[in-house]
Each structure stands twice: as C-alpha cells, then as structure tokens.
Design an enzyme around this catalytic site. Structure first.
Site, PDB file in Angstrom:
ATOM      1  CG  HIS A 231      -0.349   0.322   2.155  1.00 50.51           C
ATOM      2  ND1 HIS A 231       0.596  -0.454   3.412  1.00 50.51           N
ATOM      3  CD2 HIS A 231       0.009   1.491   3.404  1.00 50.51           C
ATOM      4  CE1 HIS A 231       0.443  -0.145   4.481  1.00 50.51           C
ATOM      5  NE2 HIS A 231       0.643   0.257   5.121  1.00 50.51           N
TER       6      HIS A 231
ATOM      7  CG  HIS B 115      -3.846   3.527   1.435  1.00 54.88           C
ATOM      8  ND1 HIS B 115      -3.239   3.575  -0.222  1.00 54.88           N
ATOM      9  CD2 HIS B 115      -2.685   3.775   2.161  1.00 54.88           C
ATOM     10  CE1 HIS B 115      -1.982   3.808   0.049  1.00 54.88           C
ATOM     11  NE2 HIS B 115      -1.617   4.021   1.568  1.00 54.88           N
TER      12      HIS B 115
ATOM     13  CE  LYS C 172       4.488   6.811   2.677  1.00 51.95           C
ATOM     14  NZ  LYS C 172       4.129   6.446   4.500  1.00 51.95           N
TER      15      LYS C 172
ATOM     16  CG  HIS D 113       1.983   7.159  -0.508  1.00 49.56           C
ATOM     17  ND1 HIS D 113       1.309   8.677   0.487  1.00 49.56           N
ATOM     18  CD2 HIS D 113       1.346   6.630  -0.194  1.00 49.56           C
ATOM     19  CE1 HIS D 113       0.671   7.797   1.061  1.00 49.56           C
ATOM     20  NE2 HIS D 113       0.479   6.639   1.256  1.00 49.56           N
TER      21      HIS D 113
END
Length: 200
Positions: free
Chosen positions: A66, A119, A70, A95
């Site tokens: 998830h 998310h 990054k 991200h």
C-alpha cells in the site's frame, strides 16, 4: 484462468513486488516494517470476515504494497522528524497515485493497484487522492484504511510515542462514519482483542 492459477500468479508477482517494498527499508525503515504489520493485520481481518480466498489474497497483497508509492517521495520528506509543512504534505499525499501508477503496469495487479490508490480515502469523502465517499471506495481500501491507522497510531515514531491499545480503539470508534466504513470498523472493534494479537 482458474482461481488457483490466478492466486498462484498473484503470489508470484507479490514476491517480486515485495522485493521493491523491502528496498524502501534502506530509505525509510518505518515504511517497510509498517507495511508488513498492516499486511498481517489486514490478513487477519479478511480471515475473520470470511472473505473468499481470492478476495482475501488480493486485499492482503494490496496491504503489503500500500505504501509502495513512497519510493517516489524525496528522502528529506520521508525522513523528516516532526510535522510536515503544507507543501511537503501535498507531496506525501501523492504516494497512493504513484503506487497506483507502478502497480497497474504489473499483469493481473489492476485490482490491487486500484485498492492501493484509494487506501487514504475517507468514508465522508474528505480523503485523497480522489475524494471518493462511502461505498464508492473499494472494499479492500476500506479495510486497509483502518489497519493502516491502527498501526500508525500504536507504533512509535522518532517524533512521537505510540498510543496504547485502548486509546487507539477509542480513536477508531470516534472516527466511525467519518474516516471509516461503519460496518467494517464496528466489526474490527468487536474482534479487537483477536486482531491485536497480530504483531502489535
């Protein structure tokens, strides 16, 4: 493609993507260990929800990757101690989109890419990157949102202490219907003691 072959294929690609996630550890140790914990917690939630093997494995893999986006965020922001300024926060908020762009290029990861993209959406529509609301948010994203929050709240960072289990539970309860899907959040609260046995 049979269900078993699809799951086997996802697991093969998962191992490959896991290597990329592990590479994040060299840049941001918290991100890698956090992803592992969120993945474990998500897997436990999916098991308790009695999801199909296919759906549970898809969401589990999405949880593991998830934060893969990054990898596209500068070190100075990822490693910053203390609060981010507005500009840095806007960059961090990219991200999920970066992760989506990476994952959608992987064969049979289209659904996982979409779950990862969303998310950080909120039940009330005030999340990011697309401001989805309620059941517009993919089911897997709604599960990961809570697992992600629980881990972020309970684990210590360089600039703050982690919350106790009870304080974290209270925060989840307070944000039902605003940040979190009420049905999933209430289920997690009912199973709290079982779920927190997973690496907390």
């Amino acid at each position: 493609m049979s269900r078993k072959k699809r799951i086997d294929s996802l697991l093969l690609y998962h191992d490959l993507i896991f290597g990329i996630v592990t590479a994040l550890e060299a840049r941001d140790e918290y991100t890698a260990s956090h992803s592992n914990r969120v993945s474990d917690t998500t897997e436990q939630i999916c098991t308790l929800l009695n999801l199909t093997e296919d759906e549970a494995e898809t969401i589990h893999i999405a949880a593991h990757v998830h934060d893969i986006g990054k990898i596209g965020i500068e070190d100075r922001i990822l490693r910053k101690q203390g609060d981010l300024n507005d500009k840095e926060w806007e960059l961090i908020k990219q991200h999920p989109v970066i992760g989506y762009e990476i994952l959608k290029k992987v064969e049979r990861f289209e659904e996982i890419a979409i779950i990862v993209r969303h998310h950080h959406e909120r039940w009330d529509g005030n999340g990011y990157p697309d401001g989805l609301k309620g059941e517009e948010i993919p089911f897997g994203s709604r599960i990961i949102a809570i697992a992600d929050s629980i881990d972020a709240m309970m684990h210590e960072r360089q600039y703050r202490k982690g919350m106790s289990a009870e304080a974290c539970k209270s925060e989840v309860e307070k944000n039902i219907g605003s940040m979190y899907d009420p049905n999933i959040a209430n289920f997690i609260l009912e199973k709290w003691d079982i779920i927190l046995k997973v690496d907390v």
